[in-house]
Design an enzyme around this catalytic site. Structure first.
Site, PDB file in Angstrom:
ATOM      1  N   GLU A  48       0.814  -1.224   0.000  1.00 37.51           N
ATOM      2  CA  GLU A  48       0.000   0.000   0.000  1.00 37.51           C
ATOM      3  C   GLU A  48       0.844   1.268   0.000  1.00 37.51           C
ATOM      4  O   GLU A  48       0.421   2.293  -0.559  1.00 37.51           O
ATOM      5  CB  GLU A  48      -0.939   0.001   1.216  1.00 37.51           C
ATOM      6  CG  GLU A  48      -2.033  -1.056   1.165  1.00 37.51           C
ATOM      7  CD  GLU A  48      -1.610  -2.401   1.731  1.00 37.51           C
ATOM      8  OE1 GLU A  48      -2.452  -3.313   1.824  1.00 37.51           O
ATOM      9  OE2 GLU A  48      -0.408  -2.532   2.107  1.00 37.51           O
ATOM     10  N   HIS A 113     -11.019  -8.898  12.614  1.00 40.53           N
ATOM     11  CA  HIS A 113      -9.625  -8.785  12.207  1.00 40.53           C
ATOM     12  C   HIS A 113      -9.381  -7.377  11.653  1.00 40.53           C
ATOM     13  O   HIS A 113     -10.292  -6.705  11.186  1.00 40.53           O
ATOM     14  CB  HIS A 113      -9.296  -9.835  11.136  1.00 40.53           C
ATOM     15  CG  HIS A 113     -10.084  -9.702   9.878  1.00 40.53           C
ATOM     16  ND1 HIS A 113     -11.435  -9.990   9.787  1.00 40.53           N
ATOM     17  CD2 HIS A 113      -9.726  -9.297   8.629  1.00 40.53           C
ATOM     18  CE1 HIS A 113     -11.850  -9.781   8.558  1.00 40.53           C
ATOM     19  NE2 HIS A 113     -10.845  -9.354   7.832  1.00 40.53           N
ATOM     20  N   GLY A 483      25.829   2.706  -0.103  1.00 37.66           N
ATOM     21  CA  GLY A 483      25.100   3.130   1.088  1.00 37.66           C
ATOM     22  C   GLY A 483      24.489   4.507   0.975  1.00 37.66           C
ATOM     23  O   GLY A 483      24.248   5.021  -0.118  1.00 37.66           O
TER      24      GLY A 483
END
Length: 574
Positions: A48, A113, A483
């Protein structure tokens, strides 16, 4: 028609052709309606958050439209909320629709749920309210058309995200479609005529009496609030020199002969800085958003006594403010007033600044680097990229070294720049590239090109597989600098928290769906000669029309674009 179909009609009216999201049991019924609706295509995402990013990117390129994202209740909508918050910060219109428990479930409050287990069914909607300009829970089918229209109108008029909670049973209730005969409002409320006339008269007077030249500074609000065309007519009619902020880059085509470049405060090119801060007798700022990275870390030096600011709902002239006078209606009338003024008085009444060097004449030769003859440096990379870009390209740059590098270079005519300079959520550009590429295809724009670092892409890389499935062909340049180089430039130059695991980038696309290797091409370039040869290859440059292309660029860990070096303590040492 069903409430869900009514929503789809309105979204289609607003120009939506692609609907992003993730299925879940609270939105499956609505998904059936989307799947059967001929005017809008479902684009399923890997998660999402990426879906919200995609809707954001779609809305940025589909100017005048909105992005749309669908999530399930609770777990899905909370996953998307970072993307929605970013759209809010950056003034992007995104419609977030969340599946919601049925009316019966809301009333009885069983231990469902995706709930918190404490009966607070509305808690997620309350969270969404904090990051949207308008919201609704469609618990009354009779009121649904009016509520849908209200929220969608707010999305368009305020250019901010909105939230619609759609209960599972409400989605299929039949309602009247009568309201669809009335188009949603697309333009703001007209200005107060007396205040508008007074503001125009005062601006014209200041221009005529300015002790120096007049400069126009364009920012992101001009694009988000739909006045880019009015700005273009204004600068072309007046001949005023026009500049942009980082977030306003490409609002005015950088191929325009009176475009002078980016103004970024202390890190601005010296000739531009002096023209704006010293040479301009009056600066007309349009759609300003004065964030840190958009102002050179708050180093803009615009004297309020010689500044006019035009905004969405207000106009500021020196120390006075004209509330309710927005730029959408003011700009055309100001253009007309200045045209009349210049035709009826001396030519000196319109002060057109002589640019030191228009961007169209900037020359970016590849730097001679005798101490770095082989390895690709940022100084060399971005100069070479300048030669690669084409008119109408859509260029997305990730927060980090990529965004700083792209900002440094001029774009060809009508190329589009996309970045998340205020919110700055790393990894945003992968999902955004999906949405931008969908919108660019719908608008018949040029190539979609992404520049992203090896750290950022690891957050959202799955969406490359969605691009494959949708038949998109972006060119992806991965800057492999071992990085988080942008964070090393700020702090922790050699700290392990800025390190990442190096992936097998040449094999990535196979893992993400191109199993037989027929739909993508991957390249590794570790030297200037290799990168230069690739960009000179016509099949590569034009190949975006046939396959998706992924290019790994090997770079030194402690290298960065000049603007990033100048603006950070460790970077200056580099």
């Amino acid at each position: 028609m069903e409430v869900g179909v009514y929503i789809l009609h309105r979204l289609e009216e607003l120009g939506v052709k692609s609907f992003f999201g993730v299925p879940g049991d609270f939105n499956l019924g609505f998904l059936d309606l989307i799947d059967d609706y001929p005017g809008i295509a479902w684009v399923g995402n890997c998660n999402e958050l990426n879906a919200a990013y995609a809707a954001d990117g779609y809305a940025r390129i589909k100017t005048g439209s909105v992005g749309a994202v669908l999530t399930t209740y609770g777990v899905g909508e909370l996953s998307a909320i970072n993307g929605i918050a970013g759209a809010y910060a950056e003034i992007v219109p995104v419609v977030h629709i969340a599946g919601f428990p049925s009316l019966q479930e809301q009333n009885d409050k069983p231990l469902l749920h995706h709930t918190l287990g404490d009966g607070r069914y509305n808690v997620y909607a309350q969270a969404a309210e904090l990051f949207t300009c308008s919201h609704t829970i469609l618990n009354d089918a009779n009121l649904a058309p009016a509520e849908i229209d209200r929220v969608l109108s707010d999305c368009v008029l305020q250019s901010r995200p909105v939230y619609i909670a759609l209960p599972t049973d409400i989605a299929y209730i039949k309602i009247s479609s009568t309201r669809l005969t009335i188009p949603l409002p697309r333009l703001p409320v007209p200005n107060d005529p007396l205040a508008e006339s007074a503001a125009i008269a005062e601006i014209v007077r200041l221009i005529n009496e300015a002790s120096g030249d007049v400069a126009v500074l364009v920012d992101v609000g001009a694009l988000r609030y739909g006045v880019a065309e009015e700005v273009r007519r204004f600068v072309e009619k007046t001949g005023f020199a026009v500049y942009a902020t980082p977030m306003g880059k490409t609002v005015i085509s950088e191929g325009y002969e009176r475009y002078g470049g980016l103004y970024t405060g202390a890190t601005t090119r010296p000739e531009i800085k002096s023209q704006i801060e010293e040479g301009a007798g009056l600066v007309i700022s349009i759609g300003a958003l004065k964030s840190d990275l958009n102002t050179g870390n708050f180093t803009h030096k615009l004297d309020i006594a010689r500044t006019v600011e035009l905004h969405h709902t207000t106009t500021k002239i020196k120390f006075s403010e004209y509330g309710g006078v927005g730029m959408k209606y003011l700009l055309p009338k100001l253009t007309s007033a200045l045209s009349s003024s210049s035709s009826s008085s001396s030519s000196s009444s319109i002060k057109s600044q002589a640019l030191a060097t228009p961007v169209t004449q900037w020359i970016y030769p590849l730097p001679q680097e005798p101490n770095e003859p082989i390895v690709i440096s940022h100084a060399w990379l971005w100069a070479r990229v300048t030669q690669f870009l084409r008119p109408q390209d859509v260029v997305i740059a990730e927060t980090g070294t990529s965004a700083f590098g792209v900002l440094d270079i001029p774009f060809p005519p009508n190329a589009v720049f996309v970045s998340q300079i205020l919110w700055g959520s790393i990894g945003w550009t992968v999902g955004s590239t999906l949405g931008a590429a969908m919108a660019a295809r719908e608008r018949n724009l040029g190539r979609t090109i992404l520049f992203i670092g090896d750290g950022s892409i690891q957050l959202t890389v799955q969406e490359l597989s969605t691009m494959l499935r949708e038949g998109l062909k972006p060119i992806i340049f991965l800057l492999n600098n071992s990085g988080y180089t942008i964070e090393r430039a700020i702090r922790g130059e050699n700290r392990k928290y800025n390190d990442i695991v190096n992936w097998g980038w040449p094999h990535l696309m196979k893992a993400l769906g191109d199993v037989d290797g027929t739909r993508t091409k991957s390249y590794v370039t570790n030297t200037k000669a290799e990168f230069d040869a690739l960009l000179n290859d016509a099949e590569f440059s034009d190949g975006a029309g046939t396959v998706m292309q992924f290019v790994e660029i090997g770079m030194r860990m402690l290298d960065a674009p000049a603007s990033l070096k100048a603006g950070t303590p460790v970077g200056r040492k580099w």
